[in-house]
Design a protein around this motif. Structure first.
Motif, PDB file in Angstrom:
ATOM      1  N   PRO A 168       0.805  -1.233   0.000  1.00  0.00           N
ATOM      2  CA  PRO A 168       0.000   0.000   0.000  1.00  0.00           C
ATOM      3  C   PRO A 168       0.837   1.283   0.000  1.00  0.00           C
ATOM      4  CG  PRO A 168      -0.846  -1.554   1.615  1.00  0.00           C
ATOM      5  CD  PRO A 168       0.476  -2.086   1.137  1.00  0.00           C
ATOM      6  N   MET A 169       2.111   1.190   0.313  1.00  0.00           N
ATOM      7  CA  MET A 169       2.992   2.362   0.323  1.00  0.00           C
ATOM      8  C   MET A 169       3.556   2.661  -1.066  1.00  0.00           C
ATOM      9  SD  MET A 169       4.988   1.591   3.911  1.00  0.00           S
ATOM     10  CE  MET A 169       6.112   2.968   3.710  1.00  0.00           C
ATOM     11  N   ASP A 170       3.307   1.791  -2.020  1.00  0.00           N
ATOM     12  CA  ASP A 170       3.849   1.915  -3.374  1.00  0.00           C
ATOM     13  C   ASP A 170       2.916   2.788  -4.214  1.00  0.00           C
ATOM     14  OD1 ASP A 170       5.388   1.540  -5.635  1.00  0.00           O
ATOM     15  OD2 ASP A 170       4.951  -0.595  -5.835  1.00  0.00           O
ATOM     16  N   VAL A 171       2.995   4.105  -3.981  1.00  0.00           N
ATOM     17  CA  VAL A 171       2.157   5.079  -4.683  1.00  0.00           C
ATOM     18  C   VAL A 171       3.028   6.223  -5.180  1.00  0.00           C
ATOM     19  CG1 VAL A 171       0.032   4.508  -3.436  1.00  0.00           C
ATOM     20  CG2 VAL A 171       1.565   6.250  -2.525  1.00  0.00           C
ATOM     21  N   ASN A 172       2.683   6.755  -6.321  1.00  0.00           N
ATOM     22  CA  ASN A 172       3.507   7.777  -6.965  1.00  0.00           C
ATOM     23  C   ASN A 172       3.816   8.967  -6.077  1.00  0.00           C
ATOM     24  OD1 ASN A 172       3.555   6.222  -9.269  1.00  0.00           O
ATOM     25  ND2 ASN A 172       2.331   7.618 -10.508  1.00  0.00           N
ATOM     26  N   GLU A 173       2.905   9.359  -5.220  1.00  0.00           N
ATOM     27  CA  GLU A 173       3.074  10.582  -4.443  1.00  0.00           C
ATOM     28  C   GLU A 173       4.099  10.456  -3.316  1.00  0.00           C
ATOM     29  OE1 GLU A 173      -0.045   9.134  -4.966  1.00  0.00           O
ATOM     30  OE2 GLU A 173      -0.365  10.389  -6.740  1.00  0.00           O
ATOM     31  N   SER A 174       4.303   9.251  -2.781  1.00  0.00           N
ATOM     32  CA  SER A 174       5.188   9.135  -1.614  1.00  0.00           C
ATOM     33  C   SER A 174       6.362   8.181  -1.795  1.00  0.00           C
ATOM     34  CB  SER A 174       4.392   8.712  -0.376  1.00  0.00           C
ATOM     35  OG  SER A 174       3.772   7.466  -0.596  1.00  0.00           O
ATOM     36  N   GLY A 175       6.235   7.167  -2.623  1.00  0.00           N
ATOM     37  CA  GLY A 175       7.343   6.237  -2.824  1.00  0.00           C
ATOM     38  C   GLY A 175       6.992   5.134  -3.791  1.00  0.00           C
ATOM     39  N   ARG A 176       8.006   4.652  -4.504  1.00  0.00           N
ATOM     40  CA  ARG A 176       7.807   3.553  -5.445  1.00  0.00           C
ATOM     41  C   ARG A 176       8.872   2.489  -5.244  1.00  0.00           C
ATOM     42  NH1 ARG A 176       4.117   3.825  -9.643  1.00  0.00           N
ATOM     43  NH2 ARG A 176       4.485   1.605  -9.329  1.00  0.00           N
ATOM     44  N   GLN A 177       8.400   1.245  -5.182  1.00  0.00           N
ATOM     45  CA  GLN A 177       9.317   0.110  -5.183  1.00  0.00           C
ATOM     46  C   GLN A 177       9.676  -0.140  -6.636  1.00  0.00           C
ATOM     47  OE1 GLN A 177       8.676  -3.611  -2.792  1.00  0.00           O
ATOM     48  NE2 GLN A 177       8.384  -4.447  -4.842  1.00  0.00           N
ATOM     49  N   ILE A 178      10.970  -0.149  -6.931  1.00  0.00           N
ATOM     50  CA  ILE A 178      11.375  -0.245  -8.327  1.00  0.00           C
ATOM     51  C   ILE A 178      12.150  -1.518  -8.649  1.00  0.00           C
ATOM     52  CG2 ILE A 178      11.278   2.218  -8.844  1.00  0.00           C
ATOM     53  CD1 ILE A 178      14.573   0.685  -8.162  1.00  0.00           C
ATOM     54  N   LEU A 179      12.680  -2.179  -7.617  1.00  0.00           N
ATOM     55  CA  LEU A 179      13.507  -3.354  -7.876  1.00  0.00           C
ATOM     56  C   LEU A 179      13.497  -4.252  -6.656  1.00  0.00           C
ATOM     57  CD1 LEU A 179      15.751  -4.877  -9.554  1.00  0.00           C
ATOM     58  CD2 LEU A 179      17.405  -3.361  -8.432  1.00  0.00           C
ATOM     59  N   VAL A 180      13.413  -5.553  -6.893  1.00  0.00           N
ATOM     60  CA  VAL A 180      13.552  -6.560  -5.835  1.00  0.00           C
ATOM     61  C   VAL A 180      14.610  -7.553  -6.313  1.00  0.00           C
ATOM     62  CG1 VAL A 180      12.407  -8.342  -4.459  1.00  0.00           C
ATOM     63  CG2 VAL A 180      11.124  -6.302  -5.177  1.00  0.00           C
ATOM     64  N   VAL A 181      15.578  -7.828  -5.449  1.00  0.00           N
ATOM     65  CA  VAL A 181      16.654  -8.761  -5.764  1.00  0.00           C
ATOM     66  C   VAL A 181      16.585  -9.897  -4.757  1.00  0.00           C
ATOM     67  CG1 VAL A 181      19.142  -9.070  -6.031  1.00  0.00           C
ATOM     68  CG2 VAL A 181      18.103  -6.840  -6.545  1.00  0.00           C
ATOM     69  N   THR A 182      16.573 -11.136  -5.246  1.00  0.00           N
ATOM     70  CA  THR A 182      16.532 -12.306  -4.369  1.00  0.00           C
ATOM     71  C   THR A 182      17.658 -13.251  -4.761  1.00  0.00           C
ATOM     72  OG1 THR A 182      14.113 -12.134  -4.284  1.00  0.00           O
ATOM     73  CG2 THR A 182      15.091 -14.197  -3.506  1.00  0.00           C
ATOM     74  N   GLY A 183      18.420 -13.699  -3.769  1.00  0.00           N
ATOM     75  CA  GLY A 183      19.459 -14.693  -3.994  1.00  0.00           C
ATOM     76  C   GLY A 183      20.717 -14.395  -3.208  1.00  0.00           C
ATOM     77  N   ASN A 184      21.615 -15.378  -3.191  1.00  0.00           N
ATOM     78  CA  ASN A 184      22.877 -15.286  -2.465  1.00  0.00           C
ATOM     79  C   ASN A 184      22.639 -14.919  -1.005  1.00  0.00           C
ATOM     80  OD1 ASN A 184      25.612 -15.604  -2.133  1.00  0.00           O
ATOM     81  ND2 ASN A 184      26.172 -13.682  -3.127  1.00  0.00           N
ATOM     82  N   ASN A 185      21.636 -15.558  -0.419  1.00  0.00           N
ATOM     83  CA  ASN A 185      21.297 -15.439   1.006  1.00  0.00           C
ATOM     84  C   ASN A 185      20.825 -14.051   1.410  1.00  0.00           C
ATOM     85  OD1 ASN A 185      21.884 -18.204   1.743  1.00  0.00           O
ATOM     86  ND2 ASN A 185      24.020 -17.665   1.377  1.00  0.00           N
ATOM     87  N   ARG A 186      20.136 -13.358   0.505  1.00  0.00           N
ATOM     88  CA  ARG A 186      19.555 -12.064   0.850  1.00  0.00           C
ATOM     89  C   ARG A 186      18.387 -11.751  -0.079  1.00  0.00           C
ATOM     90  NH1 ARG A 186      23.354 -10.748  -2.726  1.00  0.00           N
ATOM     91  NH2 ARG A 186      22.984  -9.052  -4.179  1.00  0.00           N
ATOM     92  N   LYS A 187      17.537 -10.881   0.406  1.00  0.00           N
ATOM     93  CA  LYS A 187      16.493 -10.293  -0.430  1.00  0.00           C
ATOM     94  C   LYS A 187      16.553  -8.797  -0.193  1.00  0.00           C
ATOM     95  CE  LYS A 187      11.879 -10.904  -2.139  1.00  0.00           C
ATOM     96  NZ  LYS A 187      10.944 -11.990  -2.378  1.00  0.00           N
ATOM     97  N   GLU A 188      16.486  -8.033  -1.272  1.00  0.00           N
ATOM     98  CA  GLU A 188      16.551  -6.584  -1.191  1.00  0.00           C
ATOM     99  C   GLU A 188      15.351  -5.995  -1.920  1.00  0.00           C
ATOM    100  OE1 GLU A 188      20.147  -5.281  -3.090  1.00  0.00           O
ATOM    101  OE2 GLU A 188      21.431  -6.383  -1.707  1.00  0.00           O
ATOM    102  N   TRP A 189      14.719  -5.005  -1.271  1.00  0.00           N
ATOM    103  CA  TRP A 189      13.666  -4.221  -1.890  1.00  0.00           C
ATOM    104  C   TRP A 189      14.227  -2.820  -2.071  1.00  0.00           C
ATOM    105  CZ3 TRP A 189      12.929  -7.718   2.022  1.00  0.00           C
ATOM    106  CH2 TRP A 189      12.005  -8.747   1.795  1.00  0.00           C
TER     107      TRP A 189
END
Length: 160
Positions: free
Chosen positions: A90-111
Protein backbone atom coordinates in the motif's frame (compact mmCIF):
# COMPACT_ATOMS: atom_id res chain seq x y z
CA UNK A 1 32.98 -1.26 -8.69
CA UNK A 2 29.99 -1.18 -6.29
CA UNK A 3 28.28 -4.29 -4.99
CA UNK A 4 25.20 -3.47 -7.10
CA UNK A 5 27.30 -2.95 -10.21
CA UNK A 6 28.98 -6.31 -9.65
CA UNK A 7 25.73 -8.22 -9.74
CA UNK A 8 24.25 -6.07 -12.49
CA UNK A 9 27.25 -7.03 -14.62
CA UNK A 10 26.67 -10.70 -13.79
CA UNK A 11 23.15 -10.77 -15.20
CA UNK A 12 22.49 -13.44 -17.76
CA UNK A 13 19.76 -12.62 -20.22
CA UNK A 14 16.35 -13.92 -19.42
CA UNK A 15 13.93 -11.04 -19.46
CA UNK A 16 10.19 -11.08 -20.00
CA UNK A 17 7.47 -8.51 -19.36
CA UNK A 18 4.77 -8.83 -16.76
CA UNK A 19 2.02 -6.26 -16.36
CA UNK A 20 0.84 -5.64 -12.79
CA UNK A 21 -1.61 -2.91 -13.79
CA UNK A 22 -2.33 -0.64 -16.70
CA UNK A 23 0.38 1.92 -15.86
CA UNK A 24 3.34 -0.21 -14.71
CA UNK A 25 5.19 -2.91 -16.61
CA UNK A 26 7.55 -5.21 -14.71
CA UNK A 27 10.13 -7.70 -15.88
CA UNK A 28 12.22 -10.40 -14.32
CA UNK A 29 15.82 -11.25 -15.05
CA UNK A 30 18.23 -13.79 -13.67
CA UNK A 31 21.90 -13.51 -12.92
CA UNK A 32 24.65 -14.86 -10.70
CA UNK A 33 26.73 -13.58 -7.83
CA UNK A 34 29.45 -15.63 -6.16
CA UNK A 35 28.30 -18.61 -8.25
CA UNK A 36 24.74 -18.42 -6.85
CA UNK A 37 21.62 -17.52 -8.78
CA UNK A 38 19.92 -14.14 -8.44
CA UNK A 39 16.41 -13.19 -9.49
CA UNK A 40 15.59 -9.55 -10.27
CA UNK A 41 12.06 -8.16 -10.48
CA UNK A 42 11.95 -4.57 -11.67
CA UNK A 43 9.84 -1.86 -13.18
CA UNK A 44 10.67 -1.65 -16.86
CA UNK A 45 10.73 2.16 -16.76
CA UNK A 46 10.13 5.07 -14.43
CA UNK A 47 6.40 4.83 -13.63
CA UNK A 48 4.02 7.08 -15.57
CA UNK A 49 3.38 10.31 -13.71
CA UNK A 50 6.55 10.08 -11.60
CA UNK A 51 9.27 12.70 -11.77
CA UNK A 52 12.45 11.24 -10.30
CA UNK A 53 13.30 14.44 -8.40
CA UNK A 54 9.97 14.18 -6.53
CA UNK A 55 11.15 10.85 -5.03
CA UNK A 56 14.85 11.63 -4.46
CA UNK A 57 15.65 9.24 -1.61
CA UNK A 58 16.78 5.73 -2.49
CA UNK A 59 15.89 3.21 0.21
CA UNK A 60 17.08 -0.39 0.39
CA UNK A 61 15.43 -2.86 2.72
CA UNK A 62 17.80 -5.81 3.19
CA UNK A 63 16.84 -9.20 4.64
CA UNK A 64 19.72 -11.63 5.10
CA UNK A 65 18.92 -15.32 5.58
CA UNK A 66 20.69 -18.66 5.65
CA UNK A 67 19.76 -21.18 3.02
CA UNK A 68 20.56 -24.69 1.95
CA UNK A 69 18.90 -23.93 -1.40
CA UNK A 70 21.84 -22.44 -3.34
CA UNK A 71 21.26 -19.04 -1.72
CA UNK A 72 17.51 -18.88 -2.34
CA UNK A 73 15.10 -18.50 0.60
CA UNK A 74 13.49 -21.58 2.08
CA UNK A 75 9.72 -21.90 2.44
CA UNK A 76 9.54 -20.22 5.87
CA UNK A 77 11.77 -17.28 4.89
CA UNK A 78 9.92 -16.88 1.60
CA UNK A 79 6.55 -16.84 3.36
CA UNK A 80 7.74 -14.20 5.84
CA UNK A 81 9.28 -12.12 3.03
CA UNK A 82 5.99 -12.27 1.12
CA UNK A 83 4.16 -11.05 4.24
CA UNK A 84 6.58 -8.12 4.51
CA UNK A 85 6.14 -7.30 0.83
CA UNK A 86 2.35 -7.44 1.22
CA UNK A 87 2.62 -4.95 4.11
CA UNK A 88 4.73 -2.64 1.93
CA UNK A 89 2.42 -2.79 -1.10
CA UNK A 90 0.00 0.00 0.00
CA UNK A 91 2.99 2.36 0.32
CA UNK A 92 3.85 1.92 -3.37
CA UNK A 93 2.16 5.08 -4.68
CA UNK A 94 3.51 7.78 -6.97
CA UNK A 95 3.07 10.58 -4.44
CA UNK A 96 5.19 9.14 -1.61
CA UNK A 97 7.34 6.24 -2.82
CA UNK A 98 7.81 3.55 -5.45
CA UNK A 99 9.32 0.11 -5.18
CA UNK A 100 11.37 -0.25 -8.33
CA UNK A 101 13.51 -3.35 -7.88
CA UNK A 102 13.55 -6.56 -5.84
CA UNK A 103 16.65 -8.76 -5.76
CA UNK A 104 16.53 -12.31 -4.37
CA UNK A 105 19.46 -14.69 -3.99
CA UNK A 106 22.88 -15.29 -2.46
CA UNK A 107 21.30 -15.44 1.01
CA UNK A 108 19.56 -12.06 0.85
CA UNK A 109 16.49 -10.29 -0.43
CA UNK A 110 16.55 -6.58 -1.19
CA UNK A 111 13.67 -4.22 -1.89
CA UNK A 112 14.77 -1.01 -3.63
CA UNK A 113 12.56 2.06 -3.33
CA UNK A 114 12.65 5.73 -4.20
CA UNK A 115 10.70 7.85 -1.72
CA UNK A 116 9.72 11.48 -1.32
CA UNK A 117 10.76 11.98 2.31
CA UNK A 118 12.69 9.26 4.12
CA UNK A 119 11.59 10.21 7.65
CA UNK A 120 7.91 10.28 6.68
CA UNK A 121 8.25 7.03 4.73
CA UNK A 122 10.02 5.19 7.57
CA UNK A 123 7.34 6.40 10.01
CA UNK A 124 4.68 4.96 7.70
CA UNK A 125 6.62 1.72 7.44
CA UNK A 126 6.91 1.44 11.22
CA UNK A 127 3.19 2.09 11.56
CA UNK A 128 2.37 -0.58 8.96
CA UNK A 129 4.64 -3.11 10.71
CA UNK A 130 3.57 -2.26 14.27
CA UNK A 131 1.47 -5.42 14.63
CA UNK A 132 3.70 -7.64 12.47
CA UNK A 133 6.37 -10.01 13.70
CA UNK A 134 9.81 -8.48 14.00
CA UNK A 135 11.47 -8.88 10.62
CA UNK A 136 15.26 -9.29 10.42
CA UNK A 137 15.74 -6.34 8.09
CA UNK A 138 18.27 -3.56 7.70
CA UNK A 139 17.26 -0.29 6.09
CA UNK A 140 19.62 2.13 4.39
CA UNK A 141 19.01 5.24 2.35
CA UNK A 142 20.86 7.72 0.19
CA UNK A 143 19.93 10.88 -1.63
CA UNK A 144 19.71 10.00 -5.34
CA UNK A 145 17.38 12.44 -7.15
CA UNK A 146 18.34 11.23 -10.64
CA UNK A 147 17.66 7.54 -9.82
CA UNK A 148 21.14 6.70 -11.08
CA UNK A 149 21.37 3.20 -9.58
CA UNK A 150 18.05 2.15 -11.06
CA UNK A 151 18.88 3.60 -14.48
CA UNK A 152 22.31 1.90 -14.42
CA UNK A 153 20.55 -1.40 -13.69
CA UNK A 154 18.22 -0.90 -16.65
CA UNK A 155 21.17 -0.12 -18.95
CA UNK A 156 22.91 -3.34 -17.84
CA UNK A 157 19.79 -5.43 -18.48
CA UNK A 158 18.94 -3.76 -21.80
CA UNK A 159 22.52 -4.24 -22.97
CA UNK A 160 22.24 -8.02 -22.90
Amino acid sequence: MSRLTKFFAAIIAWVFPMTANAEDTYFTATGQEDGKPLIFRSLKAVPAGVHEADLPNRVIILWRYQSELNGMPGADANSAQTALEDALMPMDVNESGRQILVVTGNNRKEWHWYVKDFDTWIAQLNQRLATSPVYPIEISHTYEPLWTSYKDFLVEVNGL
